[in-house]
Motif scaffolding. Structure first.
Motif, PDB file in Angstrom:
ATOM      1  N   SER A   1       1.025  -1.279  -0.511  1.00 35.43           N
ATOM      2  CA  SER A   1       0.169  -0.092  -0.194  1.00 35.43           C
ATOM      3  C   SER A   1       0.963   1.236   0.017  1.00 35.43           C
ATOM      4  O   SER A   1       0.448   2.063   1.116  1.00 35.43           O
ATOM      5  CB  SER A   1      -0.937  -0.011   1.598  1.00 35.43           C
ATOM      6  N   LEU A   2       1.937   1.081  -1.023  1.00 36.53           N
ATOM      7  CA  LEU A   2       2.917   2.437  -0.941  1.00 36.53           C
ATOM      8  C   LEU A   2       2.566   2.998  -2.524  1.00 36.53           C
ATOM      9  O   LEU A   2       2.099   1.891  -3.266  1.00 36.53           O
ATOM     10  CB  LEU A   2       4.326   2.297  -0.438  1.00 36.53           C
TER      11      LEU A   2
ATOM     12  N   VAL B   1      10.261  -4.608   5.038  1.00 35.39           N
ATOM     13  CA  VAL B   1       8.576  -3.665   4.889  1.00 35.39           C
ATOM     14  C   VAL B   1       7.952  -4.322   6.093  1.00 35.39           C
ATOM     15  O   VAL B   1       7.615  -5.579   6.466  1.00 35.39           O
ATOM     16  CB  VAL B   1       8.441  -4.173   3.586  1.00 35.39           C
ATOM     17  N   GLU B   2       6.548  -3.802   6.399  1.00 39.60           N
ATOM     18  CA  GLU B   2       5.643  -4.295   6.401  1.00 39.60           C
ATOM     19  C   GLU B   2       3.990  -3.414   5.727  1.00 39.60           C
ATOM     20  O   GLU B   2       4.880  -2.001   5.102  1.00 39.60           O
ATOM     21  CB  GLU B   2       5.475  -4.083   8.267  1.00 39.60           C
ATOM     22  N   ASN B   3       3.805  -2.902   5.800  1.00 37.41           N
ATOM     23  CA  ASN B   3       1.939  -2.517   5.458  1.00 37.41           C
ATOM     24  C   ASN B   3       2.185  -1.089   5.494  1.00 37.41           C
ATOM     25  O   ASN B   3       2.631  -0.037   6.831  1.00 37.41           O
ATOM     26  CB  ASN B   3       0.333  -2.723   6.168  1.00 37.41           C
ATOM     27  N   ARG B   4       2.160  -0.571   4.318  1.00 34.01           N
ATOM     28  CA  ARG B   4       2.580   1.398   4.689  1.00 34.01           C
ATOM     29  C   ARG B   4       3.727   1.818   4.968  1.00 34.01           C
ATOM     30  O   ARG B   4       4.058   2.655   6.017  1.00 34.01           O
ATOM     31  CB  ARG B   4       1.190   1.369   4.872  1.00 34.01           C
ATOM     32  N   ARG B   5       4.910   0.834   5.219  1.00 31.93           N
ATOM     33  CA  ARG B   5       5.971   1.052   5.454  1.00 31.93           C
ATOM     34  C   ARG B   5       7.281   0.466   5.200  1.00 31.93           C
ATOM     35  O   ARG B   5       7.485  -0.554   4.956  1.00 31.93           O
ATOM     36  CB  ARG B   5       6.063   0.807   7.139  1.00 31.93           C
ATOM     37  N   MET B   6       8.381   1.334   5.368  1.00 32.75           N
ATOM     38  CA  MET B   6       9.531   0.311   4.968  1.00 32.75           C
ATOM     39  C   MET B   6      10.585   1.248   5.702  1.00 32.75           C
ATOM     40  O   MET B   6      10.663   2.304   6.463  1.00 32.75           O
ATOM     41  CB  MET B   6      10.582   0.605   3.957  1.00 32.75           C
ATOM     42  N   LYS B   7      11.688   0.257   6.860  1.00 32.12           N
ATOM     43  CA  LYS B   7      12.492   0.280   7.427  1.00 32.12           C
ATOM     44  C   LYS B   7      13.772  -0.364   7.472  1.00 32.12           C
ATOM     45  O   LYS B   7      13.886  -0.859   6.673  1.00 32.12           O
ATOM     46  CB  LYS B   7      11.560  -0.133   9.221  1.00 32.12           C
TER      47      LYS B   7
ATOM     48  N   MET C   1      10.518   5.193   6.254  1.00 33.73           N
ATOM     49  CA  MET C   1       8.784   5.970   5.172  1.00 33.73           C
ATOM     50  C   MET C   1       8.062   5.295   5.557  1.00 33.73           C
ATOM     51  O   MET C   1       7.779   3.813   5.514  1.00 33.73           O
ATOM     52  CB  MET C   1       9.569   6.098   3.964  1.00 33.73           C
ATOM     53  N   TYR C   2       6.619   5.924   5.690  1.00 37.55           N
ATOM     54  CA  TYR C   2       5.380   5.533   6.328  1.00 37.55           C
ATOM     55  C   TYR C   2       4.325   5.809   5.396  1.00 37.55           C
ATOM     56  O   TYR C   2       4.550   7.400   5.681  1.00 37.55           O
ATOM     57  CB  TYR C   2       5.154   5.133   7.372  1.00 37.55           C
ATOM     58  N   ILE C   3       3.363   5.672   5.599  1.00 34.16           N
ATOM     59  CA  ILE C   3       2.216   6.146   5.633  1.00 34.16           C
ATOM     60  C   ILE C   3       1.095   6.129   6.565  1.00 34.16           C
ATOM     61  O   ILE C   3       1.081   4.125   6.587  1.00 34.16           O
ATOM     62  CB  ILE C   3       1.345   5.501   4.389  1.00 34.16           C
ATOM     63  N   ASP C   4       0.869   6.603   7.602  1.00 32.71           N
ATOM     64  CA  ASP C   4       0.291   6.389   9.251  1.00 32.71           C
ATOM     65  C   ASP C   4      -1.095   5.922   8.793  1.00 32.71           C
ATOM     66  O   ASP C   4      -2.357   5.292   9.181  1.00 32.71           O
ATOM     67  CB  ASP C   4       0.302   7.959  10.293  1.00 32.71           C
TER      68      ASP C   4
ATOM     69  N   LYS D   1      -0.676  11.597   2.748  1.00 33.74           N
ATOM     70  CA  LYS D   1       0.650  11.936   2.995  1.00 33.74           C
ATOM     71  C   LYS D   1       1.506  10.970   3.172  1.00 33.74           C
ATOM     72  O   LYS D   1       0.734   9.777   3.778  1.00 33.74           O
ATOM     73  CB  LYS D   1       0.071  13.082   4.248  1.00 33.74           C
ATOM     74  N   ILE D   2       2.667  10.916   3.507  1.00 33.66           N
ATOM     75  CA  ILE D   2       3.926  10.323   3.598  1.00 33.66           C
ATOM     76  C   ILE D   2       5.125  10.716   3.996  1.00 33.66           C
ATOM     77  O   ILE D   2       5.233  11.742   3.800  1.00 33.66           O
ATOM     78  CB  ILE D   2       4.624   8.932   1.985  1.00 33.66           C
ATOM     79  N   THR D   3       5.857   9.682   5.271  1.00 33.11           N
ATOM     80  CA  THR D   3       6.330  10.407   6.522  1.00 33.11           C
ATOM     81  C   THR D   3       7.582   9.782   5.441  1.00 33.11           C
ATOM     82  O   THR D   3       8.013   8.138   5.153  1.00 33.11           O
ATOM     83  CB  THR D   3       5.860  10.855   7.082  1.00 33.11           C
TER      84      THR D   3
END
Length: 142
Positions: free
Chosen positions: A31-32, A83-89, A108-111, A117-119
């Protein structure tokens, strides 16, 4: 090298066109935005699902300008992330240019998907937020 330790149990793909397709499918699955990793001359993409580890290997480092936000981003030959849903760490191989400095990006993540918005975060904890729409896949120019 960290990639070697995750090869076992990983789905591994080779060849530029297949790797591009798989990297876009991966971003969709997470979901990115599909244009987040605009890499060229990909030689290998790997995804170790049990560990949540992804790597993308390209022939040479590449810079890309995200025009909608005026940001220059550099991608090393090896880009890795957990990676996980809406997130890369714990990303490696991705830097963004701020004024005259290249700043390493680690997360990077979408809360909240509704926010649009993506942070992006640095290892020091500094972060910037942008519209998700700035990272959508640019259609091929005719």
């Amino acid at each position: 090298m960290i990639i070697e330790s995750y090869r076992e149990n990983a789905e591994i793909y080779h060849g530029d066109s297949l790797c591009k397709q798989k990297s876009i499918e991966l971003l969709q699955e997470l979901s990115l935005p599909k244009g987040l990793l605009p890499l060229d001359d990909l030689v290998e993409v790997g995804y170790n699902r049990p560990a949540g580890f992804v790597w993308l290997r390209q022939k040479k480092a590449r810079q890309h300008v995200f025009r909608k936000i005026g940001r220059n981003v550099s991608y090393a030959t090896d880009v890795t992330a957990f990676v996980e849903n809406r997130r890369m760490k714990k990303m490696t191989g991705v830097k963004s240019k701020e004024l005259l400095l290249w700043i390493t990006l680690s997360d990077m993540y979408i809360d909240d998907p509704a926010s649009g918005k993506i942070t992006f975060k640095t290892p020091t904890g500094l972060s910037r937020t942008f519209p998700v729409s700035a990272f959508e896949l640019e259609e091929e120019k005719k």
